[in-house]
Scaffold this motif. Structure first.
Motif, short mmCIF file in Angstrom:
data_model
loop_
_atom_site.label_atom_id
_atom_site.label_comp_id
_atom_site.label_asym_id
_atom_site.label_seq_id
_atom_site.Cartn_x
_atom_site.Cartn_y
_atom_site.Cartn_z
N VAL A 1 40.13 -19.72 -25.68
CA VAL A 1 39.11 -20.75 -25.91
C VAL A 1 37.89 -20.48 -25.01
O VAL A 1 36.75 -20.58 -25.45
N ARG A 2 38.14 -20.09 -23.79
CA ARG A 2 37.03 -19.75 -22.89
C ARG A 2 36.20 -18.60 -23.48
O ARG A 2 34.96 -18.65 -23.47
N VAL A 3 36.87 -17.59 -23.97
CA VAL A 3 36.15 -16.47 -24.58
C VAL A 3 35.33 -16.95 -25.78
O VAL A 3 34.15 -16.60 -25.92
N LEU A 4 35.95 -17.76 -26.62
CA LEU A 4 35.23 -18.29 -27.79
C LEU A 4 33.97 -19.02 -27.35
O LEU A 4 32.88 -18.80 -27.91
N ILE A 5 34.12 -19.88 -26.36
CA ILE A 5 32.96 -20.63 -25.88
C ILE A 5 31.88 -19.68 -25.33
O ILE A 5 30.72 -19.73 -25.73
N ASP A 6 32.31 -18.78 -24.44
CA ASP A 6 31.33 -17.86 -23.83
C ASP A 6 30.60 -17.04 -24.89
O ASP A 6 29.37 -16.92 -24.86
N GLN A 7 31.35 -16.46 -25.79
CA GLN A 7 30.73 -15.57 -26.76
C GLN A 7 29.88 -16.33 -27.79
O GLN A 7 28.84 -15.84 -28.23
N THR A 8 30.34 -17.50 -28.19
CA THR A 8 29.54 -18.29 -29.13
C THR A 8 28.21 -18.67 -28.49
O THR A 8 27.15 -18.54 -29.12
N PHE A 9 28.28 -19.09 -27.24
CA PHE A 9 27.03 -19.43 -26.54
C PHE A 9 26.14 -18.20 -26.39
O PHE A 9 24.93 -18.26 -26.63
N ALA A 10 26.74 -17.08 -26.04
CA ALA A 10 25.95 -15.87 -25.83
C ALA A 10 25.25 -15.44 -27.12
O ALA A 10 24.06 -15.12 -27.14
N LEU A 11 25.99 -15.45 -28.23
CA LEU A 11 25.39 -15.01 -29.50
C LEU A 11 24.39 -16.01 -30.04
O LEU A 11 23.39 -15.62 -30.65
N THR A 12 24.66 -17.28 -29.86
CA THR A 12 23.70 -18.28 -30.31
C THR A 12 22.39 -18.10 -29.54
O THR A 12 21.30 -18.19 -30.11
N ASP A 13 22.53 -17.83 -28.26
CA ASP A 13 21.35 -17.57 -27.43
C ASP A 13 20.61 -16.33 -27.95
O ASP A 13 19.39 -16.37 -28.21
N LYS A 14 21.36 -15.27 -28.16
CA LYS A 14 20.79 -13.99 -28.58
C LYS A 14 20.07 -14.09 -29.93
O LYS A 14 19.00 -13.51 -30.13
N HIS A 15 20.67 -14.82 -30.86
CA HIS A 15 20.14 -14.83 -32.23
C HIS A 15 19.47 -16.14 -32.60
O HIS A 15 19.28 -16.43 -33.78
N ARG A 16 19.14 -16.90 -31.58
CA ARG A 16 18.45 -18.18 -31.76
C ARG A 16 17.59 -18.30 -33.02
O ARG A 16 17.82 -19.11 -33.89
#
Lengths: 194, 194, 194, 194
Positions: free
Chosen positions: D84-99
């Motif tokens: 779940v931590r990975v999911l959160i981290d990566q979802t946030f990272a990609l949402t940031d990246k592809h805003r």
DNA sequence: TATGAATGAGGGTTCATTCAT
DNA sequence: TATGAATGAACCCTCATTCAT
């Protein structure tokens, strides 16, 4: 101002008319038309909503020519049967002249959503013939007819139909028969007006 | 191998025929045709040089159907006037059946540079009729005619022309007259053969 | 004359504002805007250099509304913390109300070469807040601050930023938290003013 | 053969992705995209029915990246909370990246007629998370949950929503708070899984 | 100042045709 | 022979902008 508008509209319509006469509706591109008319691409859409919107305009143009030509041939005081002869002669002549364009005008009717546009185009023609019937009635040339507007439409309708039937087939070799054909048509209308 | 060629060719031609019957020539796209035929896009160009090259092929196809149907209706020993009746009946029937396609086939003639292609297509038909005239002459059904090949062409020509004149105008309300029309045509040819 | 100018300018701006609210910046065409405004196509370009020149004008309009509304809510003699509360409440309310337009106003900043235009728009707002800080300082509500104009900008900046962060994300389900969010913001500013 | 298809599709998709990232959906023209991709105008339409058909494809592309990245970060045997931590981290990272792209992807959902397309895109992601929940259940890390597929969707849903809420507002200055925000989110899911 | 007809570049899309396989 | 992906010119149409009045 008004004159300039007339000019642009006419330029485009004339160009479209010629282009479609030569290449048919599908192959006449808007860009060819505007080039021929000497106006910009966008100008076309100031006067016509779409390419197909030009179809009723062309029909109107032909019909206006028809009305003009008929009016020029008819003298005040002419009896109704002479007028019918003129109608027949001129309708046949114009159908012959504009064969190619008329072909897709008539198939174009199907595309068009409303009969209203066509009614509007034909109205002045109907009304003129109706007026002539009225005068003939008053001069006792023809008996008293119930609904004159219908009679006018029927007469115009049968003449146009006959001309199209005759000319829209591509073969022009039988033109010897056209006079007989027209005579038959005349006799039919003559009887219908007795 | 030859059979497979036939098959692909026929598949494409059939598909094109149907597609153009439904949508006209311009709106029938090659991609629709090949999809309908179940062949690849490029295969089309193995059998036809271009999209418009399909037009004479369709004309040929109709004419082949015409010849087949006429041959089936005619028995050995039939007199020439019976054969003329068959020609008239079948030409009218097929023109009626294929109205839409024939319309652009004939306007398509204009596109085509040479009459030669059309001559080639019609040749077997001309020859068959010429043969029948020959036989009729030998059986003294008709007088001795100078150039039989011309007579054949004239007969086929006048029949096709009449059928097209009759059907290519869109109005179907006058179909009651078709028998009279055909009878007139028959009498005309009959006299021409006396 | 001046009044008439005002009128036309306002008509166009209002129309643009509504049109862009409904359809976004790209899909709001100049022709739709002038039609809505009831002015001619060319009139648009008397007041705006280009379509995108309307963006800062819209920003200005929103900010003017903001200043008006804030001034109406603030009474002479109000202490600075009450004023900050008003600023927060009204900024959040207007950001909520004009969400859609603000979105492309802010992306529109990128298009604009100079910050100058935005500085000009904000200046009266900055100055008004600066004045209020000045008064608060004189009334000893807050300590003596070095550069008041910077303080004003910082306060306005953090409030707008927070409101946008809160509203420009499309999810409205968390709106329960808005009061907590605003309270945190208020406390932050309060501490910053001690 | 398959590889070449992949290549063209990828070329176009990549070009569209970059172009839309830079200019948004409306301003990214097909002609710019194909130029950037180094393919012909028509080629675009071999892979996409229309310009807007690229929207779900881009969504798919982002989600695929997401799945890949998550799978790479997760080791066999990791407990569910780490995942779940990975999911959160990566979802946030990609949402940031592809805003920028995500912004119109989500408004693009509205344009699209069927949920089916989106369901198809997300299915592998859902299934992978469901599998992980299944394993966690078997290892007694979490209690026995009724419908695992729903649980998977809920977890993915709440994480994406939170990331978008956080990033789709344009202001990046508050990124100090992101860790708290993510921690809150983690605790929420943790409790939901007890 | 105000007009609105006119412009033409550019938009998305289609389609006959070619060519490497 | 047969394929079908790839091409790019041409299609109809939109729209921000200009300019003569």
């Amino acid at each position: 101002m008004n004159e300039k508008q007339e000019t642009k509209y006419q330029l485009i319509l004339d160009a479209a008319f010629e282009q479609m006469k030569e290449n048919g509706f599908e192959k006449a591109s808007v860009s060819q038309i505007v080039k021929r008319a000497g106006v910009a691409q966008g100008t076309f859409y100031l006067y016509f909503d779409s390419k197909s919107a030009i179809v009723p305009a062309i029909a109107e143009r032909i019909l206006c020519e028809q009305i003009d030509v008929v009016r020029n041939e008819v003298r005040d005081g002419d009896d109704i049967l002479s007028i019918v002869r003129v109608l027949i002669d001129q309708t046949f002549a114009l159908t012959d002249k504009h064969r190619e364009v008329i072909k897709f005008c008539y198939s174009g009717i199907a595309y068009y959503d409303s009969f209203q546009r066509w009614e509007d185009i034909y109205r002045p023609y109907y009304e003129w013939v109706e007026l002539k019937l009225q005068e003939a009635m008053e001069k006792k040339e023809i008996p008293s007819l119930s609904v004159l507007s219908y009679q006018a439409k029927l007469i115009i309708g049968i003449i146009e139909q006959s001309a199209e039937t005759y000319y829209l087939a591509s073969d022009p070799t039988k033109e010897e028969n056209v006079d007989i054909y027209k005579e038959e048509l005349f006799q039919f209308i003559k009887r219908a007006l007795s």
